[in-house]
Scaffold this active site. Structure first.
Site, PDB file in Angstrom:
ATOM      1  N   ASP A 160       0.866  -1.178   0.000  1.00  0.00           N
ATOM      2  CA  ASP A 160       0.000   0.000   0.000  1.00  0.00           C
ATOM      3  C   ASP A 160       0.898   1.221   0.000  1.00  0.00           C
ATOM      4  OD1 ASP A 160      -1.724   2.139   0.629  1.00  0.00           O
ATOM      5  OD2 ASP A 160      -3.067   0.807   1.731  1.00  0.00           O
ATOM      6  N   ARG A 213       0.359   4.088   0.667  1.00  0.00           N
ATOM      7  CA  ARG A 213       0.147   4.991   1.788  1.00  0.00           C
ATOM      8  C   ARG A 213       0.484   4.293   3.108  1.00  0.00           C
ATOM      9  NH1 ARG A 213      -5.917   6.738   0.485  1.00  0.00           N
ATOM     10  NH2 ARG A 213      -5.995   4.491   0.166  1.00  0.00           N
ATOM     11  N   VAL A 259       0.094   2.488   6.329  1.00  0.00           N
ATOM     12  CA  VAL A 259      -1.056   2.346   7.232  1.00  0.00           C
ATOM     13  C   VAL A 259      -1.818   3.659   7.268  1.00  0.00           C
ATOM     14  CG1 VAL A 259      -1.765   1.929   9.608  1.00  0.00           C
ATOM     15  CG2 VAL A 259       0.178   0.668   8.658  1.00  0.00           C
ATOM     16  N   HIS A 260      -3.097   3.634   6.904  1.00  0.00           N
ATOM     17  CA  HIS A 260      -3.857   4.891   6.882  1.00  0.00           C
ATOM     18  C   HIS A 260      -5.323   4.626   7.162  1.00  0.00           C
ATOM     19  CE1 HIS A 260      -5.512   3.787   2.932  1.00  0.00           C
ATOM     20  NE2 HIS A 260      -4.365   3.181   2.800  1.00  0.00           N
ATOM     21  N   GLY A 261      -5.933   5.564   7.840  1.00  0.00           N
ATOM     22  CA  GLY A 261      -7.382   5.584   8.041  1.00  0.00           C
ATOM     23  C   GLY A 261      -7.996   4.254   8.415  1.00  0.00           C
TER      24      GLY A 261
END
Length: 162
Positions: free
Chosen positions: A12, A14, A16-18
């Site tokens: 991913d 990004r 670790v996100h949201g």
């Protein structure tokens, strides 16, 4: 070195996100999130932002690719690991480094001009495709799946489609 209990390896860009971090951790029942990324390993601000979206049931570690290769084998069997990396190249480095990754969840690779879009969240360029081909040749299963309740699709099959 033991075999680390890796529940899922996820690409991913990004990291670790949201909700994604929370959702995958909870669905898998992971209690350790290892973010293997050279940049984030030295960036406390990014580490803190990622920690904020993880459930309290999971610990986090932020290691360089090299350190991940060196120490993941020391993880205890009760450590249920979600391994998160940023791109296919880093995945290949980990596999070459001897980490027993059988399957990779390709969750998020941003679209850019000249990239082939495989799903709503995954787009690849020629370099990515070459690396995925190498991983495939090494026997790693490659699945495109953004969130757990989405149907996983075979990345190599998606690459064959126009």
């Amino acid at each position: 070195m033991g075999t680390p209990n890796i529940l899922l390896t996820r690409i991913d860009n990004r990291l670790v996100h949201g909700q994604v971090g929370m959702t995958w951790v909870n669905t898998l029942g992971a209690n350790l999130v290892i973010v293997a990324n050279d940049e984030v390993a030295n960036d406390e601000v990014q580490q803190n932002l990622m920690d904020m979206v993880l459930p309290e049931t999971a610990e986090s570690r932020f290691f360089t690719i090299e350190k991940t290769i060196r120490i993941i084998g020391k993880a205890a069997p009760h450590q249920k690991i979600l391994l998160v990396i940023k791109n296919p190249e880093d995945a290949l480095k980990l596999v070459h480094g001897g980490i027993p990754i059988q399957k990779i969840n390709v969750g998020n690779l941003h679209y850019a001009e000249g990239k082939k879009q495989l799903s709503a969240t995954v787009s690849v360029d020629e370099a990515d495709i070459q690396v995925f081909q190498k991983l495939h040749d090494l026997g790693v299963e490659l699945e495109v799946q953004g969130i757990p309740n989405e149907r996983a699709r075979d990345l190599m099959e998606l690459l064959k489609q126009d």
